[in-house]
Design a protein around this motif. Sequence first.
Motif, PDB file in Angstrom:
ATOM      1  N   ILE A   1      16.406   1.026   1.027  1.00 23.61           N
ATOM      2  CA  ILE A   1      15.098   1.677   1.142  1.00 23.61           C
ATOM      3  C   ILE A   1      13.993   0.699   0.739  1.00 23.61           C
ATOM      4  CG2 ILE A   1      15.178   2.637  -1.226  1.00 23.61           C
ATOM      5  CD1 ILE A   1      13.807   5.174  -0.077  1.00 23.61           C
ATOM      6  N   LEU A   2      12.902   0.713   1.486  1.00 20.97           N
ATOM      7  CA  LEU A   2      11.752  -0.132   1.157  1.00 20.97           C
ATOM      8  C   LEU A   2      10.722   0.703   0.408  1.00 20.97           C
ATOM      9  CD1 LEU A   2      11.299  -2.111   4.515  1.00 20.97           C
ATOM     10  CD2 LEU A   2      12.675  -2.704   2.503  1.00 20.97           C
ATOM     11  N   ALA A   3      10.191   0.126  -0.681  1.00 22.40           N
ATOM     12  CA  ALA A   3       9.140   0.783  -1.469  1.00 22.40           C
ATOM     13  C   ALA A   3       8.073  -0.258  -1.763  1.00 22.40           C
ATOM     14  CB  ALA A   3       9.729   1.354  -2.753  1.00 22.40           C
ATOM     15  N   PRO A   4       6.820   0.175  -1.916  1.00 26.90           N
ATOM     16  CA  PRO A   4       5.724  -0.791  -2.076  1.00 26.90           C
ATOM     17  C   PRO A   4       5.637  -1.333  -3.506  1.00 26.90           C
ATOM     18  CG  PRO A   4       4.862   1.442  -2.176  1.00 26.90           C
ATOM     19  CD  PRO A   4       6.353   1.570  -1.954  1.00 26.90           C
ATOM     20  N   GLY A   5       5.093  -2.539  -3.649  1.00 24.83           N
ATOM     21  CA  GLY A   5       4.816  -3.080  -4.980  1.00 24.83           C
ATOM     22  C   GLY A   5       3.699  -2.281  -5.633  1.00 24.83           C
ATOM     23  N   ALA A   6       2.695  -1.960  -4.855  1.00 30.94           N
ATOM     24  CA  ALA A   6       1.591  -1.109  -5.329  1.00 30.94           C
ATOM     25  C   ALA A   6       1.350  -0.043  -4.261  1.00 30.94           C
ATOM     26  CB  ALA A   6       0.327  -1.935  -5.543  1.00 30.94           C
ATOM     27  N   GLU A   7       1.051   1.156  -4.730  1.00 29.67           N
ATOM     28  CA  GLU A   7       0.918   2.263  -3.791  1.00 29.67           C
ATOM     29  C   GLU A   7      -0.275   2.048  -2.856  1.00 29.67           C
ATOM     30  OE1 GLU A   7       2.956   5.597  -5.899  1.00 29.67           O
ATOM     31  OE2 GLU A   7       1.034   6.520  -5.439  1.00 29.67           O
ATOM     32  N   PRO A   8      -0.070   2.205  -1.543  1.00 27.85           N
ATOM     33  CA  PRO A   8      -1.204   2.065  -0.624  1.00 27.85           C
ATOM     34  C   PRO A   8      -2.195   3.220  -0.795  1.00 27.85           C
ATOM     35  CG  PRO A   8       0.752   2.825   0.561  1.00 27.85           C
ATOM     36  CD  PRO A   8       1.191   2.526  -0.850  1.00 27.85           C
ATOM     37  N   ALA A   9      -3.424   3.004  -0.341  1.00 29.42           N
ATOM     38  CA  ALA A   9      -4.475   4.015  -0.513  1.00 29.42           C
ATOM     39  C   ALA A   9      -4.089   5.318   0.180  1.00 29.42           C
ATOM     40  CB  ALA A   9      -5.799   3.483   0.039  1.00 29.42           C
ATOM     41  N   ASP A  10      -3.483   5.233   1.337  1.00 27.14           N
ATOM     42  CA  ASP A  10      -3.094   6.438   2.073  1.00 27.14           C
ATOM     43  C   ASP A  10      -1.576   6.425   2.278  1.00 27.14           C
ATOM     44  OD1 ASP A  10      -2.614   8.522   3.810  1.00 27.14           O
ATOM     45  OD2 ASP A  10      -4.363   8.108   5.080  1.00 27.14           O
ATOM     46  N   VAL A  11      -0.860   7.088   1.374  1.00 28.04           N
ATOM     47  CA  VAL A  11       0.612   7.033   1.428  1.00 28.04           C
ATOM     48  C   VAL A  11       1.160   7.668   2.700  1.00 28.04           C
ATOM     49  CG1 VAL A  11       0.946   6.972  -1.082  1.00 28.04           C
ATOM     50  CG2 VAL A  11       0.912   9.185   0.103  1.00 28.04           C
ATOM     51  N   TRP A  12       0.378   8.535   3.340  1.00 24.26           N
ATOM     52  CA  TRP A  12       0.880   9.212   4.546  1.00 24.26           C
ATOM     53  C   TRP A  12       0.728   8.385   5.795  1.00 24.26           C
ATOM     54  CZ3 TRP A  12       4.087  12.428   2.992  1.00 24.26           C
ATOM     55  CH2 TRP A  12       3.874  13.132   1.808  1.00 24.26           C
ATOM     56  N   ARG A  13      -0.207   7.433   5.790  1.00 22.22           N
ATOM     57  CA  ARG A  13      -0.515   6.727   7.040  1.00 22.22           C
ATOM     58  C   ARG A  13      -0.316   5.219   6.978  1.00 22.22           C
ATOM     59  NH1 ARG A  13      -3.416  11.003   6.164  1.00 22.22           N
ATOM     60  NH2 ARG A  13      -3.586  12.586   7.801  1.00 22.22           N
ATOM     61  N   ASP A  14      -0.044   4.681   5.801  1.00 28.49           N
ATOM     62  CA  ASP A  14       0.146   3.226   5.695  1.00 28.49           C
ATOM     63  C   ASP A  14       1.483   2.841   6.346  1.00 28.49           C
ATOM     64  OD1 ASP A  14      -1.078   0.778   3.823  1.00 28.49           O
ATOM     65  OD2 ASP A  14       1.049   0.599   4.338  1.00 28.49           O
ATOM     66  N   LEU A  15       1.424   1.919   7.303  1.00 29.60           N
ATOM     67  CA  LEU A  15       2.625   1.584   8.074  1.00 29.60           C
ATOM     68  C   LEU A  15       3.163   0.177   7.766  1.00 29.60           C
ATOM     69  CD1 LEU A  15       1.798   3.224  11.543  1.00 29.60           C
ATOM     70  CD2 LEU A  15       3.032   4.181   9.585  1.00 29.60           C
ATOM     71  N   THR A  16       2.731  -0.399   6.650  1.00 28.74           N
ATOM     72  CA  THR A  16       3.206  -1.741   6.277  1.00 28.74           C
ATOM     73  C   THR A  16       4.730  -1.784   6.189  1.00 28.74           C
ATOM     74  OG1 THR A  16       1.188  -1.939   4.948  1.00 28.74           O
ATOM     75  CG2 THR A  16       2.900  -3.604   4.603  1.00 28.74           C
ATOM     76  N   LEU A  17       5.302  -0.814   5.480  1.00 28.81           N
ATOM     77  CA  LEU A  17       6.756  -0.816   5.293  1.00 28.81           C
ATOM     78  C   LEU A  17       7.485  -0.306   6.537  1.00 28.81           C
ATOM     79  CD1 LEU A  17       6.970   0.316   1.569  1.00 28.81           C
ATOM     80  CD2 LEU A  17       7.059  -1.996   2.523  1.00 28.81           C
ATOM     81  N   PHE A  18       6.818   0.555   7.288  1.00 32.91           N
ATOM     82  CA  PHE A  18       7.383   0.967   8.582  1.00 32.91           C
ATOM     83  C   PHE A  18       7.605  -0.278   9.446  1.00 32.91           C
ATOM     84  CE2 PHE A  18       6.836   1.764  13.062  1.00 32.91           C
ATOM     85  CZ  PHE A  18       7.750   2.776  13.295  1.00 32.91           C
ATOM     86  N   GLU A  19       6.595  -1.154   9.457  1.00 33.52           N
ATOM     87  CA  GLU A  19       6.680  -2.373  10.269  1.00 33.52           C
ATOM     88  C   GLU A  19       7.843  -3.248   9.805  1.00 33.52           C
ATOM     89  OE1 GLU A  19       2.899  -4.097  11.130  1.00 33.52           O
ATOM     90  OE2 GLU A  19       3.758  -6.090  11.515  1.00 33.52           O
ATOM     91  N   LYS A  20       8.048  -3.320   8.490  1.00 31.06           N
ATOM     92  CA  LYS A  20       9.174  -4.123   7.970  1.00 31.06           C
ATOM     93  C   LYS A  20      10.516  -3.523   8.423  1.00 31.06           C
ATOM     94  CE  LYS A  20       7.109  -6.075   3.756  1.00 31.06           C
ATOM     95  NZ  LYS A  20       6.556  -7.308   4.347  1.00 31.06           N
ATOM     96  N   CYS A  21      10.589  -2.204   8.465  1.00 30.92           N
ATOM     97  CA  CYS A  21      11.821  -1.557   8.956  1.00 30.92           C
ATOM     98  C   CYS A  21      12.073  -1.931  10.412  1.00 30.92           C
ATOM     99  CB  CYS A  21      11.725  -0.036   8.826  1.00 30.92           C
ATOM    100  SG  CYS A  21      11.834   0.580   7.133  1.00 30.92           S
ATOM    101  N   ALA A  22      11.002  -1.885  11.211  1.00 31.33           N
ATOM    102  CA  ALA A  22      11.135  -2.247  12.630  1.00 31.33           C
ATOM    103  C   ALA A  22      11.637  -3.680  12.761  1.00 31.33           C
ATOM    104  CB  ALA A  22       9.801  -2.068  13.348  1.00 31.33           C
TER     105      ALA A  22
END
Lengths: 187, 187
Positions: A159-180
């Motif tokens: 599972i990927l989790a952020p180092g710091a929580e993004p401003a919008d946890v529902w819409r931030d796709l940084t980790l989604f992109e890493k999964c892809a």
Amino acid sequence: MKVYLAGPDVFLPDAMAIGRRKKEICARFGLTGLFPLDHETNETAGTVAAPLSLQIFRCCTAMMEDADAVIAHLTPFRGPSADAGTVYELGFMAARGKICTGYTNRCDSYADRVDRAPGVAPDASDLVNLDCEGHVIENFGLADNLMIVHALEAFGHSILAPGAEPADVWRDLTLFEKCAELIASQK
Amino acid sequence: MKVYLAGPDVFLPDAMAIGRRKKEICARFGLTGLFPLDHETNETAGTVAAPLSLQIFRCCTAMMEDADAVIAHLTPFRGPSADAGTVYELGFMAARGKICTGYTNRCDSYADRVDRAPGVAPDASDLVNLDCEGHVIENFGLADNLMIVHALEAFGHSILAPGAEPADVWRDLTLFEKCAELIASQK
């Protein structure tokens, strides 16, 4: 390679826009994203339509069967754990031998999010902390229930989790992109 | 026939006693109940032990592989939905073609349990009710997320719910027994 896009995104008011963004990211990695809301829920003319909820179930199940991998959005939803529908789908994909990936946009652990019984202090070394109802709190320092976290390791990628929580946890796709990216690297 | 006994029962202080009662009920129907806490989590002497959470995951997964059916205890746990580990396991068992059964000891619907946004009145005919975070509330009058409810129908037997809530929703096994009976009737 086809990727099933599981997550509570479907419950956001801008779900279709999020689905489009996710599919665009997939396309950049040569993947085809299958988003649950893209299904056709109308039965063929002349047949009696099944209840809408059953149509959705059938379409999501068909999409999962069709996919080679899943990206599960596991940010806790209406409680300390991920969305129940998403968790069901992760179990389904794991058992079908699909490549399993997932991300959460929260940094804290499952145990951190559960309300504890008054007077019972959290203790990392203590596995018998109790919640407000007197039920044992699983306390392994994991991001969610151990079945979810270890299934990802066993059947795909951790599972990927952020180092710091993004401003919008529902819409931030940084980790989604890493999964892809992880899925694309297995092609 | 072997039956995997999934549920948040493992988090109750008297989990072992509940497991024993469930296995006794199974035995009365000629079934062998596999309870998650019966696993051996110690690795063979001389090997480096995996983290406890990973040992539990492996044991539960092996029990699921070994079982022919599942009885999932789906009483909502720490939120409006069933326990996340249980839901993962239901998805896993569904995909593996095992006989899926499940019960909840709550009478209300998923939508009934979600806190609504202030000023948004619940309306059975309205699929766009919002919760306090502005997320859409799935409102099909079902006992839980549609994937859970329809998976049981599709891969075994419809979810069982009580006519009136039992005094102890965590320990009442009336519907558990009915699930065992349904599985035994398929032998």
